[in-house]
Structure formats: C-alpha cells, structure tokens
Design a protein around this motif. Structure first.
Motif, short mmCIF file in Angstrom:
data_model
loop_
_atom_site.label_atom_id
_atom_site.label_comp_id
_atom_site.label_asym_id
_atom_site.label_seq_id
_atom_site.Cartn_x
_atom_site.Cartn_y
_atom_site.Cartn_z
N VAL A 239 0.82 -1.17 0.12
CA VAL A 239 -0.02 -0.02 -0.03
C VAL A 239 1.11 1.28 -0.11
N PHE A 240 0.59 2.13 -0.72
CA PHE A 240 1.33 3.40 -1.14
C PHE A 240 0.64 4.52 -0.31
N TYR A 241 1.44 5.25 0.27
CA TYR A 241 0.81 6.58 0.88
C TYR A 241 1.70 7.84 0.72
N GLY A 242 1.24 9.03 0.97
CA GLY A 242 1.83 10.21 0.89
C GLY A 242 2.88 10.28 -0.30
N ALA A 243 3.97 11.11 -0.13
CA ALA A 243 4.82 11.38 -1.56
C ALA A 243 5.53 10.27 -2.11
N ALA A 244 6.13 9.37 -1.27
CA ALA A 244 6.75 8.22 -1.79
C ALA A 244 6.87 7.22 -0.83
N GLY A 245 5.95 7.15 0.22
CA GLY A 245 5.80 6.07 1.15
C GLY A 245 5.09 4.76 0.86
N SER A 246 5.53 3.48 1.24
CA SER A 246 4.78 2.33 0.99
C SER A 246 5.06 1.17 2.14
N ILE A 247 4.05 0.36 2.29
CA ILE A 247 4.09 -0.40 3.50
C ILE A 247 3.80 -1.89 2.76
N ALA A 248 4.43 -2.80 3.35
CA ALA A 248 4.03 -4.47 2.73
C ALA A 248 3.14 -4.72 3.56
N VAL A 249 1.96 -5.52 2.88
CA VAL A 249 0.88 -6.16 3.58
C VAL A 249 1.18 -7.52 3.53
N ALA A 250 0.85 -8.33 4.77
CA ALA A 250 1.09 -9.65 4.85
C ALA A 250 -0.05 -10.22 4.03
N ASP A 251 -0.13 -11.59 3.87
CA ASP A 251 -1.11 -12.49 3.29
C ASP A 251 -1.97 -12.73 4.00
N GLN A 252 -2.10 -12.67 5.29
CA GLN A 252 -3.04 -12.77 6.32
C GLN A 252 -3.24 -11.64 6.99
N VAL A 253 -4.55 -11.06 7.06
CA VAL A 253 -4.72 -9.65 7.61
C VAL A 253 -6.06 -9.53 8.74
N HIS A 254 -5.88 -8.94 9.79
CA HIS A 254 -7.09 -9.15 10.61
C HIS A 254 -7.86 -7.71 10.23
N CYS A 255 -9.22 -7.93 10.13
CA CYS A 255 -9.97 -6.84 9.58
C CYS A 255 -11.19 -6.44 10.73
N GLU A 256 -11.49 -5.24 10.65
CA GLU A 256 -12.55 -4.79 11.60
C GLU A 256 -13.31 -3.81 10.84
N LEU A 257 -14.71 -3.80 10.94
CA LEU A 257 -15.28 -2.80 10.56
C LEU A 257 -16.62 -2.48 11.63
N GLU A 258 -16.46 -1.23 11.76
CA GLU A 258 -17.29 -0.52 12.74
C GLU A 258 -18.21 0.58 12.32
N ILE A 259 -19.54 0.64 12.44
CA ILE A 259 -20.62 1.46 12.17
C ILE A 259 -21.14 1.94 13.12
N GLU A 260 -21.16 3.28 13.38
CA GLU A 260 -21.61 4.12 14.33
C GLU A 260 -22.80 4.89 14.27
N GLN A 261 -23.66 5.17 14.93
CA GLN A 261 -24.48 6.59 14.95
C GLN A 261 -24.10 7.31 15.86
N GLU A 262 -23.57 8.66 15.66
CA GLU A 262 -22.89 9.40 16.62
C GLU A 262 -23.96 10.50 17.22
N GLY A 263 -24.82 10.69 16.43
CA GLY A 263 -25.84 11.47 16.78
C GLY A 263 -27.38 11.25 15.98
N LYS A 264 -28.20 12.07 15.90
CA LYS A 264 -29.43 12.02 15.44
C LYS A 264 -29.08 11.83 13.77
N ASP A 265 -28.35 12.49 13.11
CA ASP A 265 -28.08 12.59 11.84
C ASP A 265 -26.45 12.47 11.36
N GLU A 266 -25.75 11.82 12.34
CA GLU A 266 -24.19 11.62 12.03
C GLU A 266 -23.91 10.02 12.21
N PHE A 267 -23.48 9.65 11.26
CA PHE A 267 -22.92 8.32 11.18
C PHE A 267 -21.40 8.30 10.80
#
Length: 108
Positions: free
Chosen positions: A31-59
């Motif tokens: 994965v590439f980031y910024g002007a010239a940065g990159s990071i190697a990603v392993a074959d196995q990756v832990h994933c998290e997905l979080e969906i929140e309602q933070e107010g009446k109209d904010e998610f």
C-alpha cells in the motif's frame, strides 16, 4: 507511532475511487501513501468494520486492517523451526543413549 495520517472531505464518488485504489494495492501486497511511502501487507490480515451512529443525523464507518510485518514474521518462523529441529535432534540423541534392556537367563 503514526506513520501517516490523512484527513479530508471528499465526494462519495471520490471516496469510492480511493477505496478501489487501496483495494488494488492490497491485492499487490503493498500500500502506497504520501509522496513516496509504502508498506508491505502480509498474506493474512485482521480486519475490523465498525459502523456507529454518533448523533441523530451523524454516522461513521471505520475500517481497520492490521497484520504482522511479513519480513519480521519470517525470521520468527525460522527461529521457531530451528528450535523444533533442535528439540527433535535432542530427543533422537537421548533415545540412542538409553541402555539396552538387561535380560537375565537362568543359570544352568
């Protein structure tokens, strides 16, 4: 320790395009980031997905991926394999050094 952080407001279409770009980079293992940065990603990756309602109209949706550095994992695995080989060799040596069973025969 933060390596890189970016925060901005974008259109829904631009966000979708950026997520596709990140997905394509994940498939390549880097994965590439910024002007010239990159990071190697392993074959196995832990994933998290979080969906929140933070107010009446904010998610919010938070997506997080984490993994052990593939380069760091390889030496650790090699050290573990070497340790297991040493233990197996030690067990074989111990088996070779056991005294032969003593049998007694009746005196004639």
């Amino acid at each position: 320790m933060d390596i890189y952080e970016d925060e901005r407001t974008v259109s829904r279409a631009d966000l979708a395009a950026w997520l596709r770009q990140v997905a394509s980079q994940l498939e390549t293992g880097k994965v590439f980031y910024g002007a010239a940065g990159s990071i190697a990603v392993a074959d196995q990756v832990h994933c998290e997905l979080e969906i929140e309602q933070e107010g009446k109209d904010e998610f919010s949706i938070e997506i997080e991926f984490s993994w052990v550095n593939p380069k760091a994992a390889a030496p650790a695995e090699a050290a573990q394999e070497a340790e297991q080989a040493d233990e197996a060799e030690s067990a074989e040596t111990d088996a070779d050094e056991e005294p032969a069973a003593i049998t007694s025969s009746p005196a004639a």
